[in-house]
Design a protein around this motif. Structure first.
Motif, mmCIF file in Angstrom:
data_model
loop_
_atom_site.group_PDB
_atom_site.id
_atom_site.type_symbol
_atom_site.label_atom_id
_atom_site.label_comp_id
_atom_site.label_asym_id
_atom_site.label_seq_id
_atom_site.Cartn_x
_atom_site.Cartn_y
_atom_site.Cartn_z
ATOM 1 N N UNK A 34 0.824 -1.204 0.000
ATOM 2 C CA UNK A 34 0.000 0.000 0.000
ATOM 3 C C UNK A 34 0.862 1.260 0.000
ATOM 4 N N UNK A 35 1.967 1.233 0.722
ATOM 5 C CA UNK A 35 2.840 2.403 0.798
ATOM 6 C C UNK A 35 3.485 2.703 -0.558
ATOM 7 N N UNK A 36 4.000 1.668 -1.210
ATOM 8 C CA UNK A 36 4.605 1.863 -2.530
ATOM 9 C C UNK A 36 3.562 2.305 -3.558
ATOM 10 N N UNK A 37 2.380 1.719 -3.481
ATOM 11 C CA UNK A 37 1.332 2.070 -4.438
ATOM 12 C C UNK A 37 0.923 3.529 -4.297
ATOM 13 N N UNK A 38 0.747 3.969 -3.061
ATOM 14 C CA UNK A 38 0.333 5.356 -2.833
ATOM 15 C C UNK A 38 1.418 6.329 -3.271
#
Length: 201
Positions: A34-38
């Motif tokens: 989720x962190x990389x995607x955001x």
């Protein structure tokens, strides 16, 4: 050599937005993903393609079987003019999820940038004649103005130019490239006239 087509800044959003939402939603239970995607999504939206690429490459390592991640990487690589990598990422995404939209058009544009017009032509024609998105149609049309002359299909180039002029009558890039096509075609016609009837006025 023919001038390369200048893509508008909205290009990544035209193709990218349909992929980002899927890659983000599918794995929101994983904090790292989720962190990389955001971070990647925000970087891409602001035009920071190097940063976006780093994040989506990390995503691809963590979740190599999510087609939308590879599709988004294809968009980023295209913006960075890495067309062979673009093609590889598209092929991977298509293998994982053949139903992803717009990948054929992006693939055609990448082939055209590599001057691989035989491969590009059917994909560009499909994008130009079937899409309802005006920006995608514009990009495909401009690339067709490179592909048709290279494949000795001058009449198709003129026909495409006429359509582009109707659709984008105030676009300076369209006017430049269509004017070039008209000039080349007119020169060939007059040369043929001179050869077939040397004594004509």
């Amino acid at each position: 050599t023919m001038m390369r087509i200048r893509m508008k800044l909205s290009f990544a959003l035209v193709f990218g937005s349909i992929f980002l939402q899927h890659a983000w939603a599918l794995q929101d239970h994983q904090d790292e993903v989720a962190r990389y995607a955001e971070a990647g999504q925000k970087a891409m939206a602001s035009g920071q393609y190097a940063e976006a690429r780093e994040n989506f490459e990390q995503l691809a390592k963590l979740e190599p079987n999510i087609a939308e991640i590879h599709a988004t990487l294809a968009v980023i690589c295209f913006k960075q003019r890495e067309y062979e990598r673009t093609i590889r990422e598209i092929r991977t995404a298509q293998k994982l999820k053949p139903s992803l939209p717009r990948l054929d058009t992006l693939l055609g544009l990448a082939f055209a940038e590599l001057d691989q017009f035989d491969e590009a032509l059917p994909l560009l024609e499909k994008g130009f004649h079937q899409t309802a998105d005006s920006e995608i149609r514009r990009m495909c049309g401009l690339q067709l103005l490179r592909a048709y002359p290279a494949l000795r299909r001058d009449s198709d180039a003129v026909e495409t130019s006429l359509t582009l002029n109707k659709l984008f009558s105030d676009d300076p890039e369209v006017l430049y490239h269509t004017g070039r096509i008209y000039g080349i075609f007119a020169y060939k016609v007059m040369t043929k006239l001179k050869d077939t009837t040397p004594g004509s006025i």
